[in-house]
Design a protein around this motif. Structure first.
Motif, PDB file in Angstrom:
ATOM      1  N   ARG A 109       0.780  -1.285  -0.030  1.00 15.49           N
ATOM      2  CA  ARG A 109       0.173   0.085   0.061  1.00 15.49           C
ATOM      3  C   ARG A 109       0.886   1.231  -0.160  1.00 15.49           C
ATOM      4  NH1 ARG A 109      -2.980  -3.364  -0.238  1.00 15.49           N
ATOM      5  NH2 ARG A 109      -2.115  -3.120  -2.185  1.00 15.49           N
ATOM      6  N   ILE A 110       1.996   1.056   0.902  1.00 14.91           N
ATOM      7  CA  ILE A 110       3.057   2.308   0.702  1.00 14.91           C
ATOM      8  C   ILE A 110       3.417   2.593  -0.546  1.00 14.91           C
ATOM      9  CG2 ILE A 110       4.970   3.263   1.694  1.00 14.91           C
ATOM     10  CD1 ILE A 110       4.372   1.642   4.335  1.00 14.91           C
ATOM     11  N   ASP A 112       2.281   1.572  -3.403  1.00 18.52           N
ATOM     12  CA  ASP A 112       1.240   2.168  -4.410  1.00 18.52           C
ATOM     13  C   ASP A 112       1.006   3.721  -4.116  1.00 18.52           C
ATOM     14  OD1 ASP A 112       0.763  -0.364  -5.343  1.00 18.52           O
ATOM     15  OD2 ASP A 112      -1.086  -0.843  -3.998  1.00 18.52           O
ATOM     16  N   GLY A 113       1.098   4.099  -2.914  1.00 22.92           N
ATOM     17  CA  GLY A 113       0.754   5.519  -2.650  1.00 22.92           C
ATOM     18  C   GLY A 113       1.853   6.259  -3.071  1.00 22.92           C
ATOM     19  N   LEU A 114       3.294   5.738  -2.975  1.00 27.47           N
ATOM     20  CA  LEU A 114       4.450   6.392  -3.736  1.00 27.47           C
ATOM     21  C   LEU A 114       4.089   6.495  -5.136  1.00 27.47           C
ATOM     22  CD1 LEU A 114       7.427   5.016  -1.537  1.00 27.47           C
ATOM     23  CD2 LEU A 114       6.697   7.581  -1.739  1.00 27.47           C
ATOM     24  N   MET A 115       3.661   5.426  -5.789  1.00 26.10           N
ATOM     25  CA  MET A 115       3.631   5.149  -6.936  1.00 26.10           C
ATOM     26  C   MET A 115       2.508   6.051  -7.708  1.00 26.10           C
ATOM     27  SD  MET A 115       4.993   1.775  -8.886  1.00 26.10           S
ATOM     28  CE  MET A 115       4.302   0.644  -7.665  1.00 26.10           C
ATOM     29  N   ALA A 116       1.407   6.567  -6.965  1.00 23.22           N
ATOM     30  CA  ALA A 116       0.445   7.167  -7.224  1.00 23.22           C
ATOM     31  C   ALA A 116       0.976   8.801  -7.711  1.00 23.22           C
ATOM     32  CB  ALA A 116      -0.426   7.406  -6.546  1.00 23.22           C
ATOM     33  N   PHE A 117       1.774   9.164  -7.205  1.00 18.49           N
ATOM     34  CA  PHE A 117       2.352  10.480  -7.581  1.00 18.49           C
ATOM     35  C   PHE A 117       3.073  10.146  -8.996  1.00 18.49           C
ATOM     36  CE2 PHE A 117       2.809  10.738  -2.836  1.00 18.49           C
ATOM     37  CZ  PHE A 117       2.041  11.837  -2.775  1.00 18.49           C
ATOM     38  N   PRO A 118       3.025  11.278  -9.896  1.00 19.15           N
ATOM     39  CA  PRO A 118       3.855  11.293 -11.106  1.00 19.15           C
ATOM     40  C   PRO A 118       5.372  11.180 -10.351  1.00 19.15           C
ATOM     41  CG  PRO A 118       2.538  13.139 -11.325  1.00 19.15           C
ATOM     42  CD  PRO A 118       2.140  12.547 -10.033  1.00 19.15           C
ATOM     43  N   LEU A 121       7.423  14.353 -10.264  1.00 18.67           N
ATOM     44  CA  LEU A 121       6.809  15.457  -9.495  1.00 18.67           C
ATOM     45  C   LEU A 121       7.253  15.062  -7.955  1.00 18.67           C
ATOM     46  CD1 LEU A 121       5.123  18.295  -9.036  1.00 18.67           C
ATOM     47  CD2 LEU A 121       3.293  16.389  -8.790  1.00 18.67           C
ATOM     48  N   LEU A 122       7.178  13.853  -7.617  1.00 14.15           N
ATOM     49  CA  LEU A 122       7.603  13.425  -6.085  1.00 14.15           C
ATOM     50  C   LEU A 122       9.036  13.674  -6.044  1.00 14.15           C
ATOM     51  CD1 LEU A 122       6.816  12.207  -3.633  1.00 14.15           C
ATOM     52  CD2 LEU A 122       7.399  10.036  -4.580  1.00 14.15           C
ATOM     53  N   ARG A 148       9.041   0.797  -7.909  1.00 13.71           N
ATOM     54  CA  ARG A 148       9.051   0.019  -9.211  1.00 13.71           C
ATOM     55  C   ARG A 148       9.961  -1.398  -8.793  1.00 13.71           C
ATOM     56  NH1 ARG A 148       9.394   3.740 -14.511  1.00 13.71           N
ATOM     57  NH2 ARG A 148       8.220   5.419 -13.728  1.00 13.71           N
TER      58      ARG A 148
ATOM     59  N   VAL B  15      -4.634   3.993  -0.388  1.00  9.65           N
ATOM     60  CA  VAL B  15      -3.665   4.331  -1.424  1.00  9.65           C
ATOM     61  C   VAL B  15      -3.676   6.086  -1.158  1.00  9.65           C
ATOM     62  CG1 VAL B  15      -2.944   4.716  -3.699  1.00  9.65           C
ATOM     63  CG2 VAL B  15      -3.673   2.618  -2.869  1.00  9.65           C
ATOM     64  N   VAL B  18      -2.326   7.136   2.063  1.00 12.29           N
ATOM     65  CA  VAL B  18      -0.697   6.961   1.990  1.00 12.29           C
ATOM     66  C   VAL B  18      -0.644   8.493   1.213  1.00 12.29           C
ATOM     67  CG1 VAL B  18       1.252   5.981   1.373  1.00 12.29           C
ATOM     68  CG2 VAL B  18      -0.342   4.687   2.337  1.00 12.29           C
ATOM     69  N   VAL B  19      -0.994   8.820   0.287  1.00 18.28           N
ATOM     70  CA  VAL B  19      -0.543   9.808  -0.411  1.00 18.28           C
ATOM     71  C   VAL B  19      -0.690  11.171   0.077  1.00 18.28           C
ATOM     72  CG1 VAL B  19      -1.579  11.253  -2.445  1.00 18.28           C
ATOM     73  CG2 VAL B  19      -1.474   8.994  -2.910  1.00 18.28           C
ATOM     74  N   ILE B  22       2.003  11.392   2.695  1.00 17.21           N
ATOM     75  CA  ILE B  22       3.415  11.822   1.954  1.00 17.21           C
ATOM     76  C   ILE B  22       3.148  13.420   1.914  1.00 17.21           C
ATOM     77  CG2 ILE B  22       4.868  11.586   0.140  1.00 17.21           C
ATOM     78  CD1 ILE B  22       3.940   8.717  -0.032  1.00 17.21           C
ATOM     79  N   LEU B 286       0.712  18.080  -5.434  1.00 15.31           N
ATOM     80  CA  LEU B 286       1.380  16.516  -5.264  1.00 15.31           C
ATOM     81  C   LEU B 286      -0.243  15.851  -4.857  1.00 15.31           C
ATOM     82  CD1 LEU B 286       4.160  16.481  -2.951  1.00 15.31           C
ATOM     83  CD2 LEU B 286       4.015  15.684  -5.118  1.00 15.31           C
ATOM     84  N   ALA B 290      -1.832  12.953  -7.700  1.00 14.61           N
ATOM     85  CA  ALA B 290      -2.014  11.556  -7.381  1.00 14.61           C
ATOM     86  C   ALA B 290      -3.505  11.141  -7.530  1.00 14.61           C
ATOM     87  CB  ALA B 290      -1.497  11.508  -5.946  1.00 14.61           C
ATOM     88  N   PHE B 293      -4.286  10.622 -10.707  1.00 16.41           N
ATOM     89  CA  PHE B 293      -3.874   9.394 -11.403  1.00 16.41           C
ATOM     90  C   PHE B 293      -4.472   8.204 -10.955  1.00 16.41           C
ATOM     91  CE2 PHE B 293      -0.627   5.895 -10.687  1.00 16.41           C
ATOM     92  CZ  PHE B 293      -0.373   5.667 -12.004  1.00 16.41           C
TER      93      PHE B 293
END
Lengths: 276, 315
Positions: A109-110, A112-118, A121-122, A148, B15, B18-19, B22, B286, B290, B293
């Motif tokens: 889940r963490i 996925d959360g990180l990968m939800a940002f482009p 941009l992150l 990834r 998700v 978490v977004v 962050i 951000l 997200a 997305f």
């Protein structure tokens, strides 16, 4: 897979040649660069490419070719550090998630959360948070792209975990640490290597963007992206400043992608259809 | 069907949590004094304190977080100090530019990339395949912002066919809009075409040897029709997956390419905020990108069910 057999694969050979050429120039920049990359020479400002300055000079009269050689060194160094850091961090996260179902849900889940940002941009946001420096760029890109690796690693661990020999090892009571080291990790190396080759390419591109928008490593040691940003204001009078570093980036990235494709096809034919 | 949709929606909640964590947590990592940095070197103590109060930085982190989440639940992303505008409205104002840029880029990439992948699969290992895949790989290896500068130099400066930047809204002048979006969308599309063409090729090759394809050929269907109708349908799920991922990357690319072509989108806003340390805008940018997305990938998940009836029953 032995190296000579790998070289017979055209994509691998071309990739190696491209990356090798740029890496060679970067490593031996001290010997190859015709001029000091940071020395100003105001008599030759925005000079067109000529016999002495093959790629012309920038607005401070600095030799563009020399700057590219040293810039490639910075870009490759950052890319390589991101490859190692994301390989270790993403690898460990993926290993834990794939092996222990209890932590799998949380960890992924963490991720996925990180990968939800482009990703880019992150990385930009992190780079400005921590303050621009070469190390910051490495940290920012590692955070942005490790998920990834974690995802690929988790998949590989799940596959290895289901093998009979792993089950046999568990059945006879081999300790977990030893199973992971002796049976799981070796089985994950091929997909991990392929993934990290692609991450290398992505990291080089992303670092260029960081530098281009102005949150990359600060001067006087510019990466390739910073040289492009530098030449942007003089695009009309002196297009060579901004355009030639891009060719170097494209060579590295195309080369790494070809290397990745070649490795992927050679190491495991079943992986030919996996998504990057 | 409805149950599936609800399950997918619920899966997006952690998700998004978490977004948001962050996005908020970023400000806790800033080493220096945020308020002093935002106020600038010439600000006096009172001005710094005013910004500190405005951002709620005089409260402990936990309280700040609760306050931030409280606002979030009411759709309030905070206020931009520099723009003196709410972050939500500042982003929403600019979102159409960014979304249309990323959307058109993805559309272009799909319209070119998928047929290219099918062609490569139909002519696997022949020169058509190698040319198409070489082109796809080159496309995804070129730095997008550099490609943008190159195009500006050739098409705007040298040939003067297209404007070098700026934005004309569709409602004002459709032709002008097309001219203003052609180059940036083209650059992004060239980047995104690669993964799509590569995935289409490998997914198509995977199904090309199936029995139903042989049947289609045996009953005398012409080869283009076999590929367009049967192979493409069977390969649609992995292609959609890549399209969903590509949208995220195109979104990131759009943020960057807006700098190159001076387009008034979210990217100009957020990267401008980054350079001037306008934290509420960075956090909001951000969070919202997200969010977009995640929403797009939710739609992609639902499209799976539409293109592949098997998935409707099995899950």
């Amino acid at each position: 897979m032995k190296v000579p057999a790998l070289l017979k694969r055209r994509s691998f050979a071309i990739g190696l040649a491209l990356v090798g050429t740029v890496a060679f120039c970067a490593v031996f920049a001290d010997l190859l660069a015709p001029f000091d990359p940071v020395k100003n020479n105001f008599r030759y400002r925005l000079g067109e490419p000529n016999e002495a300055h093959w790629l012309g000079t920038d607005r401070f009269g600095r030799d563009v070719l020399s700057r590219i050689l040293y810039g490639a060194r910075v870009s490759l160094r950052i890319g390589l550090m991101v490859v190692v850091a994301s390989g270790v961090i993403g690898g460990l996260v993926g290993l834990a998630a794939g092996w222990w179902p209890k932590v799998d849900g949380w960890l992924m889940r963490i991720m996925d959360g990180l990968m939800a940002f482009p990703g880019i941009l992150l990385a930009i946001a992190l780079a400005v948070t921590l303050g621009p420096s070469e190390m910051t760029a490495v940290v920012a890109l590692t955070v942005a792209y490790s998920p990834r690796t974690a995802r690929v690693m988790r998949g590989a661990v799940l596959v290895a975990r289901a093998q009979d020999y792993v089950e046999a090892a568990r059945a006879v009571g081999v300790r977990t640490g030893r199973i992971l080291r002796k049976h799981i990790l070796p089985a994950t190396m091929a997909p991990l290597m392929v993934q990290q080759t692609y991450i290398f390419a992505v990291a080089i591109l992303a670092e260029a963007v960081l530098s281009f928008v102005g949150v990359g490593p600060p001067p006087p040691r510019p990466s390739l992206g910073a040289i492009i940003a530098d030449g942007r204001d003089t695009m009309i009078e002196a297009p060579w400043i901004a355009l030639s570093p891009g060719v170097a980036i494209a060579m590295i990235v195309l080369g790494l992608n070809l290397l990745g494709d070649g490795l992927r096809d050679a190491l495991d034919p079943r992986m030919r259809n996996t998504v990057r | 069907m409805l149950r599936l949709i609800v399950v997918r929606l619920l899966a997006a909640v952690p998700v998004l949590f978490v977004v948001s964590l962050i996005s908020f947590g970023l400000t806790l990592l800033v080493p220096g004094d945020i308020a002093a940095e935002m106020a600038g070197p010439s600000a006096n103590r009172a001005e710094v304190e005013q910004i500190r109060t405005q951002l709620g930085l005089n409260q402990p982190p936990l309280e700040r977080m609760l306050h931030w989440y409280g606002g979030l639940l009411q759709g309030d992303l905070g206020r931009s100090i520099l723009l003196n505008q709410s972050v939500g409205s500042a982003i929403l104002e600019r979102l159409p530019v960014t979304l249309s840029l990323a959307g058109i880029a993805l559309l272009l990439a799909t319209l070119v990339g998928v047929p290219l992948g099918l062609l490569a699969a139909a002519k696997a290992h022949k020169w058509q395949d190698q040319t198409a895949m070489g082109g796809a790989l080159l496309g995804l290896s070129l730095p997008d912002f550099w490609l943008g500068l190159l195009l500006i130099w050739v098409l705007a400066v040298k040939l003067q066919w297209l404007p070098s930047g700026g934005w004309i809204p569709f409602s004002e002048d459709p032709v002008g809009w097309l001219r203003s979006i052609a180059m940036p969308a083209g650059v992004l599309a060239l980047n995104q075409m690669g993964p799509l063409a590569r995935m289409t090729r490998s997914a198509a090759l995977e199904v090309a040897n199936s029995d139903f394809i042989r049947t289609a050929r045996a009953k005398g269907l012409a080869e283009p029709r076999v590929f367009a109708r049967h192979v493409l349908t069977a390969a649609a799920v992995p292609i959609l997956t890549v399209a969903g991922i590509s949208f995220g990357i195109a979104l990131g690319g759009a943020l960057v390419i807006e700098q190159v072509f001076s387009l008034p989108g979210v990217g100009r806003l957020v990267i401008g905020a980054v350079l001037r340390r306008d934290w509420p805008v960075i956090q909001g940018g951000l969070l919202l990108t997200a969010f977009v997305f995640v929403a797009v990938n939710l739609i992609v998940d639902l499209l799976y069910l539409w293109v592949d009836p098997r998935l409707r029953e099995s899950r």
